[in-house]
Scaffold this motif. Structure first.
Motif, mmCIF file in Angstrom:
data_model
loop_
_atom_site.group_PDB
_atom_site.id
_atom_site.type_symbol
_atom_site.label_atom_id
_atom_site.label_comp_id
_atom_site.label_asym_id
_atom_site.label_seq_id
_atom_site.Cartn_x
_atom_site.Cartn_y
_atom_site.Cartn_z
ATOM 1 N N ALA A 122 -0.165 -6.306 14.570
ATOM 2 C CA ALA A 122 -0.208 -7.293 13.509
ATOM 3 C C ALA A 122 -1.470 -7.171 12.676
ATOM 4 O O ALA A 122 -1.439 -7.319 11.446
ATOM 5 N N GLN A 123 -2.584 -6.868 13.326
ATOM 6 C CA GLN A 123 -3.827 -6.703 12.575
ATOM 7 C C GLN A 123 -3.766 -5.479 11.673
ATOM 8 O O GLN A 123 -4.258 -5.492 10.541
ATOM 9 N N ASP A 124 -3.145 -4.407 12.161
ATOM 10 C CA ASP A 124 -2.969 -3.226 11.325
ATOM 11 C C ASP A 124 -2.084 -3.545 10.123
ATOM 12 O O ASP A 124 -2.362 -3.114 9.004
ATOM 13 N N ALA A 125 -1.025 -4.327 10.359
ATOM 14 C CA ALA A 125 -0.157 -4.729 9.246
ATOM 15 C C ALA A 125 -0.935 -5.553 8.231
ATOM 16 O O ALA A 125 -0.805 -5.353 7.012
ATOM 17 N N ALA A 126 -1.757 -6.484 8.705
ATOM 18 C CA ALA A 126 -2.552 -7.302 7.793
ATOM 19 C C ALA A 126 -3.484 -6.440 6.952
ATOM 20 O O ALA A 126 -3.718 -6.734 5.775
ATOM 21 N N SER A 127 -3.995 -5.371 7.530
ATOM 22 C CA SER A 127 -4.897 -4.490 6.775
ATOM 23 C C SER A 127 -4.179 -3.764 5.649
ATOM 24 O O SER A 127 -4.828 -3.203 4.760
ATOM 25 N N ARG A 128 -2.856 -3.784 5.650
ATOM 26 C CA ARG A 128 -2.047 -3.178 4.591
ATOM 27 C C ARG A 128 -1.532 -4.217 3.597
ATOM 28 O O ARG A 128 -0.688 -3.915 2.758
ATOM 29 N N GLY A 129 -2.017 -5.447 3.717
ATOM 30 C CA GLY A 129 -1.587 -6.506 2.810
ATOM 31 C C GLY A 129 -0.355 -7.253 3.263
ATOM 32 O O GLY A 129 0.207 -8.050 2.502
#
Length: 502
Positions: free
Chosen positions: A196-203
């Motif tokens: 989820a944190q990786d997804a957040a880093s992509r907007g």
């Protein structure tokens, strides 16, 4: 002060809006986006209003609505971090050799994922896999997740009789995936949080979770443990439908324990009605090459589908129907029309020309994965070369009024909405000519399809909007393919709270 994850800034300063908003008074002017109570409360020329509290300096970057991935298998995608990638395997023998080097997980298994066997010069063979992997239970999951290749030790462990091949398809393969995904939550939940944190880093500010499990319990547990990176809508599979109805769950309801942040909501009934292209089981009107009897598989007949959707609709639950082949899409559309259900068809990879306008007429969303078109372009041009329906009809669907909702189907493709947008707009990657360029969509449609409302809602910021936002380096409406695929996101906000800051 410097903004940090978890802060609720009051201003995103020195930002620009996207090209779709240049008919507004601001044009390409640098603006400040003012936030309060989780909402966008004003958009004003930079510095025109006082900047109070925590300020995020966009440094001229573009502020856009937060991105959504409308089709993710959350645990399976998270667990791929532990699994050997097999996308580079060029043959069955090569894949078996790779698995011999795979680490053994704490549960005693070796697991690899992502192989694509359609163009392998050899076929999966149990003796070849056994010779390479020995007595360690070994599992190779197809990129499309519709088939799994097991060695003899794995077949014995799972209670299947060896058949000389070890390849399981469709429901038996799904059952293996369910078992492999059922790791201890002390392992899976931290991996989900990292995903989820990786997804957040992509907007990314939200996703639709189609894990094949009782997702209500899983998401309530994660929320209680502090999960706060994304909004989530989760699917309900047919075996859990009566349980959901008995508990009074309806699409759009907040999950218990989530009254504060409003992050997780009940989603749709998810029904898988046919197979896949990669496994050559998608239900099609014309047979697959080399086998006049293979038209794929309808795994749920029309009468059963209508019964399930009627039951769900009466209980206030939307429907998300997996349909890849043209026959499956026709049946899914028929069921929507017969039941008055609302929701989406998931994938819609091969659609009869006469069926394309029915999406718009029936109000059925087309939840599609543009990266799959490029993953499958060579397969489509060979395995589906005899089909008369339209493969991956993005532009045709949009032109006839369908609401497009983009996703990845992670782990089938990586969770990356920028890649989905690039594939939809340019229909190419790696320097190849555009594939079926007549099915490109414009950048504004692609951006909207990558946000919560889908392409039916323009991706524009207005005062009063929920502050689910991303700050990105380039204007996604004018960026070239390389810029889209490599888009840098400096900040992501969910309900006005920073979930990522670079």
């Amino acid at each position: 002060m410097t903004a940090e994850r978890g802060d609720a800034p009051e201003v995103i300063a020195n930002a620009r809006l996207t090209g779709s908003e240049r008919t507004d008074p601001f044009g390409d002017e640098v603006v400040d986006v003012h936030l309060a109570d989780g909402l966008v409360v004003d958009i004003a020329p930079a510095g025109a209003l006082p900047r109070r509290g925590v300020v995020v300096d966009a440094e001229g970057g573009r502020v856009i609505p937060g991105l959504w991935d409308h089709h993710v298998h959350v645990v399976q995608w998270a667990l791929s971090a532990q699994r050997l990638p097999l996308g580079e395997a060029v043959s069955a023998a090569h894949a078996a050799t790779l698995m011999a080097q795979a680490p053994t997980l704490p549960d005693g298994r070796r697991v690899g994922s992502g192989f694509r066997d359609a163009f392998w010069p050899d076929l999966p063979d149990l003796a070849v896999l056994d010779a390479a992997t020995g007595e360690v239970p070994t599992y190779l999951i197809n990129a499309d997740v519709h088939s799994v290749w097991l060695n003899s030790a794995a077949l014995r462990r799972e209670g299947f009789e060896p058949d000389g091949v070890g390849l399981l398809r469709e429901e038996p393969a799904f059952e293996i995936s369910r078992r492999l995904n059922a790791v201890d939550v002390s392992v899976s939940d931290p991996l989900v949080a990292s995903m989820a944190q990786d997804a957040a880093s992509r907007g990314v500010t939200g996703l639709v979770d189609f894990d094949m499990a009782w997702n209500d319990e899983a998401w309530a547990r994660r929320l209680a443990a502090g999960f706060d990176a994304l909004r989530v809508s989760y699917g309900i599979y047919p075996e859990f439908l009566e349980r959901a109805i008995a508990q009074g769950l309806q699409t759009g309801d907040a999950v218990r324990g989530d009254r504060a942040h409003d992050l997780v909501r009940v989603g749709p009934l998810k029904v898988i009605t046919d197979g896949s292209l990669g496994t050559r089981t998608a239900a099609c009107s014309h047979h697959y090459p080399g086998d006049a009897h293979n038209h794929g598989l309808l795994t749920v007949d029309l009468a059963t589908l209508v019964e399930l959707m009627t039951r769900a609709t009466g209980a206030g639950i939307a429907s998300a129907i997996h349909a890849i082949g043209d026959v499956a899409n026709s049946h899914a559309l028929e069921a929507f029309g017969a039941t008055g259900a609302w929701g989406t068809i998931e994938h819609a990879q091969l659609v009869a020309h006469a069926d394309i306008p029915r999406f718009g007429r029936l109000g059925v969303g087309a939840s599609v994965q543009p990266e799959h078109a490029l993953d499958d372009r060579d397969l489509t041009d060979t395995v589906w070369s005899g089909q008369t329906a339209q493969p991956y009809p993005l532009r045709a669907l949009a032109d006839t009024g369908a609401n497009l909702l983009f996703g990845s189907d992670a782990p089938v493709a990586p969770l990356d909405p920028w890649a989905a947008m690039a594939s939809a707009v340019f229909r190419t990657r790696d320097g190849r000519d555009a594939w079926q360029p007549q099915q490109r969509v414009d950048a504004a449609t692609a951006l909207a399809a990558s946000t919560r409302g889908g392409s039916a809602v323009a991706a524009r910021l207005r005062p009063g909007d929920i502050a689910d936002l991303a700050v990105c380096e380039h204007d996604p409406l004018t960026a070239d393919e390389a810029a889209l695929r490599g888009m840098r996101v400096s900040a992501t906000l969910v309900g006005g709270r920073l979930t990522h800051v670079a």
